[in-house]
Design an enzyme around this catalytic site. Structure first.
Site, PDB file in Angstrom:
ATOM      1  N   GLU A 194       0.966  -1.261   0.019  1.00 35.86           N
ATOM      2  CA  GLU A 194      -0.144   0.026  -0.183  1.00 35.86           C
ATOM      3  C   GLU A 194       0.771   1.423  -0.037  1.00 35.86           C
ATOM      4  OE1 GLU A 194      -2.777  -0.667   3.256  1.00 35.86           O
ATOM      5  OE2 GLU A 194      -3.574  -2.507   2.286  1.00 35.86           O
ATOM      6  N   GLU A 299      -4.438  -8.044  -1.873  1.00 38.28           N
ATOM      7  CA  GLU A 299      -5.556  -7.936  -0.857  1.00 38.28           C
ATOM      8  C   GLU A 299      -6.712  -7.339  -1.205  1.00 38.28           C
ATOM      9  OE1 GLU A 299      -4.615  -5.522   2.776  1.00 38.28           O
ATOM     10  OE2 GLU A 299      -2.676  -6.310   2.970  1.00 38.28           O
TER      11      GLU A 299
END
Ligand code: BMA
Length: 378
Positions: A194, A299
């Site tokens: 991320e 994810e």
């Protein structure tokens, strides 16, 4: 005569087609590590070839716990609901850097090692993330202040020695993952995930693109070239993004990366999420193809799954047209506090359980038994 000629011609054509098909099948793609182990090369190549054929479903911490249970041998929420284990297992190293015996979510590292060995033995794939502490402040991964944490971890920075000592521990953990024959178990390592969000110390505006690239390169270089680990594939991983340029802003380069992915969660209206997932996967298809890398949804999730047909109506429809080879659902933490329940795959009795099974039963979606047949390490 003419007839015989024609026959010879068609036999020749047939042979050429067979040779062509064989050559196409044998065409190998190679991971970024020139010294990657045999199993790692096979895994990379087989995952690459899986594009358009299958999407492996994965789950973080799947064997450790689920909603309302912990450490029951052989149990898995995915297996309870869909009849089989996930095809890919996510595990997390956060806490290892401080010599903790369990990770930040309470999973003991020794149990994790055994779960990884068991899953490899059943033919599944392993991916590992690392919510490592901020080396400058000593606080958690979610401590973005002060800026300069990434610079501090780099060679010449005040925390480079500390950061190297953390990588030494990661290396020891990775080296502990061996097969019965003593070979290393290939792992898809997903550091600095991320990386376009501002919530982690390595993310977003907390460092410059150049600093993050250097940290990524240094990390791979240290593990691969200094520690000599050759059973890792590296996943480059942003959060949601909306252009190729945004995705690649901090990309360290093709020599350091094997898999390209992003993380995305549904937190608002379904139609907007479905559209965004489809569009972003389309961008990822193009970026991964241009760089000859494997695309993955590293994810995903819709916490508490309030929609009973989300899997087939929303998720399947969004992912099916794309090239991704796996999608990893985040962890079924269950009840974390009075007002905080977290799970991303259904458990027995949950309202989307039947639909999840239907989703898993489609030809495209792969669980563990199906990937075992694919012999990903051979
Ligand atoms: C988050 C949540 C947290 C967890 C963290 C690291 O998304 O699941 O509860 O600690 O991931 O695994």
């Amino acid at each position: 005569m003419l007839h015989r000629h024609n026959k010879a011609f068609s036999i020749c054509t047939f042979l050429l087609v067979v040779i062509g098909l064989y050559a196409a099948k044998a065409q190998k793609v190679l991971p970024s590590d020139k010294l990657a182990t045999k199993e790692t090369i096979h895994l990379y190549n087989n995952l690459f070839q899986l594009q358009h054929k299958g999407i492996m479903i994965g789950h973080q911490d799947d064997l450790a716990y689920g909603v309302n249970w912990k450490y029951e041998t052989g149990r898995s929420d995915i297996k309870d609901v869909a009849g089989d284990y996930p095809a890919i297992y996510g595990w997390e190293l956060g806490g290892l850097e401080n010599n903790a015996s369990a990770n930040l979510d309470g999973v003991p590292f020794d149990k994790m090692q055994q779960f990884i060995k068991d899953a490899y033995g059943r033919g599944a794939v392993i991916t590992i993330s690392w919510h490592l502490n901020n080396p400058l402040t000593g606080k958690s991964a979610w401590d973005p202040a002060p800026k300069g944490s990434v610079a501090a971890a780099l060679p010449g920075g005040s925390k480079n020695d500390l950061y190297k000592s953390w990588l030494d521990k990661v290396a020891i953990f990775m080296q502990s993952l061996t097969t019965a024959k003593g070979n290393y178990i290939p792992v898809i390592f997903r550091p600095f995930h991320e990386l376009n969000g501002n919530w982690f110390w390595w993310g977003g505006n907390n460092c410059t693109p150049e600093e993050l690239k250097q940290l990524y390169q240094f990390t791979v270089h240290y593990l691969r070239d200094i520690k000599g680990l050759h059973h890792l594939l590296y996943a480059y991983n942003t959060d949601r993004f909306n252009s190729k340029a945004a995705y690649l802003e901090k990309y360290p380069g093709n020599e350091w990366v094997d898999i390209m992915g992003f993380d995305i969660y549904q937190r608002g209206p379904t139609a907007a999420f479905a559209q965004e997932l489809d569009t972003t996967l389309g961008l990822l298809d193009a970026i991964a193809a241009e760089n000859n890398k494997i695309p993955a949804l590293t994810e995903f999730g819709y916490n508490q799954l309030p929609d009973s047909t989300w899997w087939t109506d929303v998720f399947y429809k969004a992912i099916a047209p794309h090239n991704l080879v796996y999608a990893l659902a985040w962890r079924n933490a269950g009840i974390k506090s009075k007002d905080d329940i977290e799970f991303y795959v259904p458990y027995t009795g949950q309202q989307s359980a039947a639909d999840f099974k239907k989703f898993c039963d489609t030809k495209l979606i792969l669980l563990e038994k199906e990937v075992k047949k694919l012999n990903l390490y051979k």
